[in-house]
Design a protein around this motif. Sequence first.
Motif, PDB file in Angstrom:
ATOM      1  N   ALA A  11      -0.773   2.629  14.691  1.00 24.38           N
ATOM      2  CA  ALA A  11      -0.230   3.213  13.454  1.00 24.38           C
ATOM      3  C   ALA A  11      -0.209   2.086  12.424  1.00 24.38           C
ATOM      4  CB  ALA A  11       1.174   3.754  13.686  1.00 24.38           C
ATOM      5  N   GLU A  12      -1.116   2.191  11.448  1.00 24.09           N
ATOM      6  CA  GLU A  12      -1.239   1.143  10.424  1.00 24.09           C
ATOM      7  C   GLU A  12      -0.228   1.437   9.312  1.00 24.09           C
ATOM      8  OE1 GLU A  12      -1.758  -1.451   8.993  1.00 24.09           O
ATOM      9  OE2 GLU A  12      -3.475  -1.576   7.659  1.00 24.09           O
ATOM     10  N   ILE A  13       0.936   0.785   9.403  1.00 20.41           N
ATOM     11  CA  ILE A  13       1.956   0.959   8.364  1.00 20.41           C
ATOM     12  C   ILE A  13       1.511   0.213   7.106  1.00 20.41           C
ATOM     13  CG2 ILE A  13       4.370   0.468   7.761  1.00 20.41           C
ATOM     14  CD1 ILE A  13       5.034   1.001  10.762  1.00 20.41           C
ATOM     15  N   GLY A  14       0.804  -0.903   7.335  1.00 17.57           N
ATOM     16  CA  GLY A  14       0.231  -1.646   6.214  1.00 17.57           C
ATOM     17  C   GLY A  14       1.283  -1.960   5.168  1.00 17.57           C
ATOM     18  N   CYS A  15       1.079  -1.484   3.958  1.00 16.36           N
ATOM     19  CA  CYS A  15       2.051  -1.695   2.866  1.00 16.36           C
ATOM     20  C   CYS A  15       2.772  -0.398   2.538  1.00 16.36           C
ATOM     21  CB  CYS A  15       1.335  -2.193   1.615  1.00 16.36           C
ATOM     22  SG  CYS A  15       0.362  -3.657   1.920  1.00 16.36           S
ATOM     23  N   ASN A  16       2.647   0.590   3.398  1.00 22.64           N
ATOM     24  CA  ASN A  16       3.261   1.900   3.099  1.00 22.64           C
ATOM     25  C   ASN A  16       4.788   1.875   3.181  1.00 22.64           C
ATOM     26  OD1 ASN A  16       0.845   3.065   2.554  1.00 22.64           O
ATOM     27  ND2 ASN A  16       0.668   4.250   4.449  1.00 22.64           N
ATOM     28  N   HIS A  17       5.375   0.731   3.579  1.00 20.78           N
ATOM     29  CA  HIS A  17       6.837   0.597   3.638  1.00 20.78           C
ATOM     30  C   HIS A  17       7.436   0.345   2.258  1.00 20.78           C
ATOM     31  CE1 HIS A  17       5.759  -3.540   3.103  1.00 20.78           C
ATOM     32  NE2 HIS A  17       5.049  -3.511   4.231  1.00 20.78           N
ATOM     33  N   LYS A  18       6.588   0.218   1.235  1.00 20.67           N
ATOM     34  CA  LYS A  18       7.016   0.025  -0.154  1.00 20.67           C
ATOM     35  C   LYS A  18       7.895  -1.227  -0.339  1.00 20.67           C
ATOM     36  CE  LYS A  18       8.591   4.371  -0.592  1.00 20.67           C
ATOM     37  NZ  LYS A  18       9.125   5.574  -1.235  1.00 20.67           N
ATOM     38  N   GLY A  19       7.698  -2.239   0.518  1.00 18.27           N
ATOM     39  CA  GLY A  19       8.438  -3.498   0.380  1.00 18.27           C
ATOM     40  C   GLY A  19       9.855  -3.440   0.934  1.00 18.27           C
ATOM     41  N   ASP A  20      10.184  -2.388   1.672  1.00 21.22           N
ATOM     42  CA  ASP A  20      11.563  -2.164   2.150  1.00 21.22           C
ATOM     43  C   ASP A  20      11.582  -2.287   3.682  1.00 21.22           C
ATOM     44  OD1 ASP A  20      13.915  -1.045   3.055  1.00 21.22           O
ATOM     45  OD2 ASP A  20      13.857   0.695   1.719  1.00 21.22           O
ATOM     46  N   ILE A  21      12.248  -3.336   4.188  1.00 19.77           N
ATOM     47  CA  ILE A  21      12.203  -3.595   5.638  1.00 19.77           C
ATOM     48  C   ILE A  21      12.931  -2.498   6.429  1.00 19.77           C
ATOM     49  CG2 ILE A  21      14.191  -5.173   5.693  1.00 19.77           C
ATOM     50  CD1 ILE A  21      12.449  -6.845   7.735  1.00 19.77           C
ATOM     51  N   LYS A  36       4.388   8.234  19.616  1.00 16.16           N
ATOM     52  CA  LYS A  36       3.872   7.541  20.815  1.00 16.16           C
ATOM     53  C   LYS A  36       2.659   6.636  20.522  1.00 16.16           C
ATOM     54  CE  LYS A  36       6.454   9.949  24.001  1.00 16.16           C
ATOM     55  NZ  LYS A  36       7.702   9.878  23.220  1.00 16.16           N
ATOM     56  N   ALA A  37       2.671   6.009  19.351  1.00 14.49           N
ATOM     57  CA  ALA A  37       1.613   5.020  19.059  1.00 14.49           C
ATOM     58  C   ALA A  37       1.813   3.789  19.952  1.00 14.49           C
ATOM     59  CB  ALA A  37       1.668   4.622  17.586  1.00 14.49           C
ATOM     60  N   ASP A  38       0.711   3.120  20.300  1.00 11.16           N
ATOM     61  CA  ASP A  38       0.790   1.914  21.141  1.00 11.16           C
ATOM     62  C   ASP A  38       1.136   0.681  20.317  1.00 11.16           C
ATOM     63  OD1 ASP A  38      -0.368   2.995  23.756  1.00 11.16           O
ATOM     64  OD2 ASP A  38      -1.871   3.594  22.279  1.00 11.16           O
ATOM     65  N   VAL A  39       0.661   0.677  19.070  1.00 10.56           N
ATOM     66  CA  VAL A  39       0.784  -0.511  18.207  1.00 10.56           C
ATOM     67  C   VAL A  39       1.241  -0.050  16.828  1.00 10.56           C
ATOM     68  CG1 VAL A  39      -0.509  -2.422  17.135  1.00 10.56           C
ATOM     69  CG2 VAL A  39      -1.155  -1.637  19.425  1.00 10.56           C
ATOM     70  N   VAL A  40       2.110  -0.836  16.194  1.00  5.81           N
ATOM     71  CA  VAL A  40       2.386  -0.628  14.763  1.00  5.81           C
ATOM     72  C   VAL A  40       1.882  -1.868  14.042  1.00  5.81           C
ATOM     73  CG1 VAL A  40       4.314   0.980  14.938  1.00  5.81           C
ATOM     74  CG2 VAL A  40       4.748  -1.481  15.033  1.00  5.81           C
ATOM     75  N   LYS A  41       1.204  -1.636  12.924  1.00  2.00           N
ATOM     76  CA  LYS A  41       0.506  -2.750  12.288  1.00  2.00           C
ATOM     77  C   LYS A  41       0.913  -2.889  10.823  1.00  2.00           C
ATOM     78  CE  LYS A  41      -3.976  -4.126  10.978  1.00  2.00           C
ATOM     79  NZ  LYS A  41      -3.734  -3.619   9.645  1.00  2.00           N
ATOM     80  N   PHE A  42       0.918  -4.173  10.389  1.00  2.00           N
ATOM     81  CA  PHE A  42       1.271  -4.490   9.004  1.00  2.00           C
ATOM     82  C   PHE A  42       0.129  -5.302   8.398  1.00  2.00           C
ATOM     83  CE2 PHE A  42       5.060  -3.391  11.228  1.00  2.00           C
ATOM     84  CZ  PHE A  42       5.778  -2.673  10.292  1.00  2.00           C
ATOM     85  N   GLN A  43       0.346  -5.852   7.207  1.00  2.00           N
ATOM     86  CA  GLN A  43      -0.650  -6.717   6.551  1.00  2.00           C
ATOM     87  C   GLN A  43       0.085  -7.931   6.010  1.00  2.00           C
ATOM     88  OE1 GLN A  43      -2.853  -4.470   3.579  1.00  2.00           O
ATOM     89  NE2 GLN A  43      -3.365  -2.844   5.044  1.00  2.00           N
ATOM     90  N   LYS A  44      -0.534  -9.120   6.146  1.00  2.00           N
ATOM     91  CA  LYS A  44       0.103 -10.345   5.638  1.00  2.00           C
ATOM     92  C   LYS A  44      -0.846 -11.069   4.705  1.00  2.00           C
ATOM     93  CE  LYS A  44       3.516 -13.408   5.691  1.00  2.00           C
ATOM     94  NZ  LYS A  44       3.707 -13.356   4.213  1.00  2.00           N
TER      95      LYS A  44
END
Length: 290
Positions: A11-21, A36-44
């Motif tokens: 599940a590529e959350i990427g920047c979809n969190h709108k900067g809110d942890i 039931k995703a295996d991985v959650v992913k962000f971007q740095k």
Amino acid sequence: MIRYEEPKIIAEIGCNHKGDIELAKEMIMIASVYCKADVVKFQKRNNRELLSEAQYNAPHPNPINSYGKTYGEHREFLEFTIEQNLEIKKFCDDLGVIYSTSVWDLTSAKEISSIEPKMIKIPSAINNHYQMLSWLCENYQGEIHISTGMTTKAELDELIEFFVERDRNHDVVLYNCTSGYPVPPEDVSLLEIAYLREKYSEKVKYIGFSGHHLGIALDVAAYTLGATWIERHFTLDRTWKGTDHSASLEPEDLKLLIKNLKETHKALNFKKEDILDIEKIQRNKLKYKG
Ligand SMILES: C=C(OP(=O)(O)O)C(=O)O
């Protein structure tokens, strides 16, 4: 012959969190526990390193999606610090879901390596950043997942040889990707997965698919063509502000996609015997007896 292992879903959350942890944590919970995703992913990103002065100070090319006056400010608004990434990783560890992130520059690669994620992603845009790739090969021990959008076949050959020469190809996962938001079906070009599999499956650990299309049908086809890793953008609301939301899956879609992929995995086999138990009653009842 394709080796059908259990599909692994990111599940590529990427920047979809709108900067809110706190929103990021809610998204992690839903993606892992509910979908039931295996991985959650962000971007740095380190935006001062990644962007030129001119790019940093220019307005966002699509101002309606911007969280800042300039593109640089917009990107900073969406960025989590390394301390926040560590907090997110611990949150994931406690939930039993794998944390990962893509790294967009050398500083980010070094920072993220220091918190020792199981896997790091190289986005399509940066798969020719050989200084960063060299540093990762020498210093980072985990899996390296690489996307291949906007990449020529010659660049791809060069990329794979780079990892083979460094004897790091055994932990590379290579993703088919078309870089667009959203991508129409005809540009998803699923047969590229067969190409990657035929050309590189002996050289890398797995083939994957990073999809930016609408809906969930094409991911099942991607898995059937040999992509073990499936990555999709994830959001809680496709109408939220930001470039990626429109090509993202909401929770119900991601949950259904994962269910469909797991069922497809169970179905991709040959019959264990000529007449299966489930068919025997039907055979007695229906088969032409001559
Ligand atoms: C942009 C990314 O990936 P892709 O190139 O697969 O879309 C990413 O992982 O940050």
